[in-house]
Design an enzyme around this catalytic site. Structure first.
Site, PDB file in Angstrom:
ATOM      1  N   ASP A 258       0.796  -1.230   0.000  1.00 30.02           N
ATOM      2  CA  ASP A 258       0.000   0.000   0.000  1.00 30.02           C
ATOM      3  C   ASP A 258       0.827   1.278   0.000  1.00 30.02           C
ATOM      4  O   ASP A 258       0.315   2.335   0.358  1.00 30.02           O
ATOM      5  CB  ASP A 258      -0.897  -0.001   1.246  1.00 30.02           C
ATOM      6  CG  ASP A 258      -1.790  -1.230   1.307  1.00 30.02           C
ATOM      7  OD1 ASP A 258      -2.596  -1.400   0.391  1.00 30.02           O
ATOM      8  OD2 ASP A 258      -1.634  -2.022   2.259  1.00 30.02           O
TER       9      ASP A 258
ATOM     10  N   ASP B  54      -6.479  -3.732  -5.772  1.00 26.27           N
ATOM     11  CA  ASP B  54      -6.134  -2.448  -5.128  1.00 26.27           C
ATOM     12  C   ASP B  54      -4.742  -1.954  -5.532  1.00 26.27           C
ATOM     13  O   ASP B  54      -4.464  -0.752  -5.470  1.00 26.27           O
ATOM     14  CB  ASP B  54      -6.096  -2.552  -3.598  1.00 26.27           C
ATOM     15  CG  ASP B  54      -7.107  -3.494  -2.987  1.00 26.27           C
ATOM     16  OD1 ASP B  54      -7.602  -4.386  -3.691  1.00 26.27           O
ATOM     17  OD2 ASP B  54      -7.358  -3.356  -1.795  1.00 26.27           O
TER      18      ASP B  54
HETATM   19  N1  GLY Z   1      -7.206  -2.000   1.298  1.00 23.19           N
HETATM   20  C1  GLY Z   1      -7.777  -1.172   0.331  1.00 23.19           C
HETATM   21  C2  GLY Z   1      -9.227  -1.040   0.428  1.00 23.19           C
HETATM   22  O1  GLY Z   1      -9.838  -1.523   1.386  1.00 23.19           O
HETATM   23  O2  GLY Z   1      -9.794  -0.452  -0.446  1.00 23.19           O
END
Ligand code: GLY
Length: 370
Positions: free
Chosen positions: A95, A150
């Site tokens: 992330d 994501d």
């Molecule tokens: N972890 C990214 C989301 O929940 O969108």
């Protein structure tokens, strides 16, 4: 952006509410970088599942500064950016784009600070180490076998680091990740899967899985929005038409499957969804549509995307979504973090608030980027 006279009243109200909420957040909970609210109050401990949200408050403060010109917001934005700097070497999450593009990326973009540039490069290099040579993707925090949709919204950090450092290897890693995601997680009808499971030894794709969606083969709305925004950014970094047409197909899927008000449920495939709205997905989509309107080569599409973004923003700025009451600490109501786990359901989320502000800035300035 100080010329308030050129800002439509609904956006002026949203900016005022947002500035109040952000000011309250930094004053009431100094140095907290929250993810979502519980009954409208920012949850004081970090989200248990994974640490991916710590950049959005700093990012929202940069945007609030851009929208109001208030120097105290710029100081706060710098402070909250600095709070996460040590995460630039965090090897445990996929992330880092969520953390570093809204904070240090924005800092570098706005001020050209060479130190901020170096932080962005380092964070991008860290993320690139998740690359799986066999499967040709950046793996999720779940492990080498897992590709998340994501990550399309994180891979722009690797492209950015590649561009800033002129590193062709990094560029190729980012490009290959996009190709693999396009091949396996984007389906023929432009719906998207949340997760692909691979055999890490051979790199072979095995099956779909979901974490936050309804079913392994369904379409989780927020992941889809990460993808359509992310593929548009991939197009802008590479100039490859295949990424633009993917972004357009994903955007069109959103428009075809979302109710008239413009806000999707958590998952488009779930029959009778228990909650009608996932407002954070809509905020991401509004910002994505505004960028895509500038990139598409089709003038009709550009018009549709621009109008769709305006429509979503009008809905999100209405009394149903904009939390004007003081007791609610977030900006946008009716977001969902993790429906299957029952976490952060029908609440505010810091990323929904961030992308709402980003979309408002783009709508006011008619620009693809802040
Ligand atoms: N972890 C990214 C989301 O929940 O969108």
């Amino acid at each position: 952006m100080n010329a308030k006279t050129s800002i439509p009243p609904a956006f002026q109200r949203a900016i005022q509410v947002a500035t109040q909420k952000l000011t309250h957040l930094v004053e009431a909970y100094p140095d907290l970088t929250p993810s979502f609210t519980e009954n409208g109050k920012w949850r004081l401990q970090q989200a248990g599942w994974t640490n991916w949200c710590e950049g959005f408050l700093g990012g929202a403060l940069w945007l609030a500064y851009l929208l109001t010109g208030q120097q105290r917001l710029r100081e706060a934005a710098r402070h909250y950016s600095k709070l996460i700097e040590d995460r630039k070497t965090d090897p445990d999450v996929h992330d880092l784009g969520f953390l570093f593009l809204p904070t240090w990326g924005r800092w570098y973009q706005l001020e050209g600070d060479p130190y901020a540039r170096q932080v962005v490069i380092e964070a991008g290099q860290t993320l690139a180490r998740r690359f799986q040579e066999k499967g040709k993707y950046l793996c999720s925090f779940q492990g080498a076998h897992s590709l998340y949709i994501d990550i399309m919204m994180n891979v722009p950090l690797v492209f950015e680091a590649a561009e800033l450092s002129q590193d062709e290897r990094l560029f190729e890693i980012a490009r290959q990740h996009c190709l693999t995601t396009r091949r396996y997680l984007v389906r023929g009808d432009f719906s998207t899967a949340h997760e692909g499971i691979f055999d890490p030894e051979s790199g072979m794709f095995l099956r779909y899985r979901t974490q936050q969606g309804w079913r392994d083969d369904s379409s989780w709305a927020r992941g889809h929005c990460w993808a359509f925004y992310g593929f548009n950014l991939a197009y802008r970094y590479t100039g490859e038409a295949q990424f633009l047409t993917t972004a357009e197909g994903l955007a069109d899927y959103y428009l075809l499957h979302t109710p008239e008000h413009g806000i999707p449920p958590n998952d488009w495939d779930e029959p009778n969804p228990p909650y009608p709205y996932e407002s954070s997905a809509a905020a991401i989509a509004a910002s994505g549509f505004l960028s895509l309107a500038h990139c598409t080569r089709d003038s009709l599409r550009a018009k549709v995307y621009r109008e769709s973004a305006q429509h979503i923003l009008a809905t999100l700025s209405s009394d149903e979504f904009l939390a004007t009451d003081e007791g609610w600490e977030g900006i946008l109501r009716h977001a969902i973090y993790h429906l299957p786990a029952g976490v952060g359901v029908d609440e505010s989320t810091i990323w929904g608030d961030y992308f709402f502000l980003e979309a408002i800035w783009k709508a006011i300035n008619d620009q693809p980027d802040c």
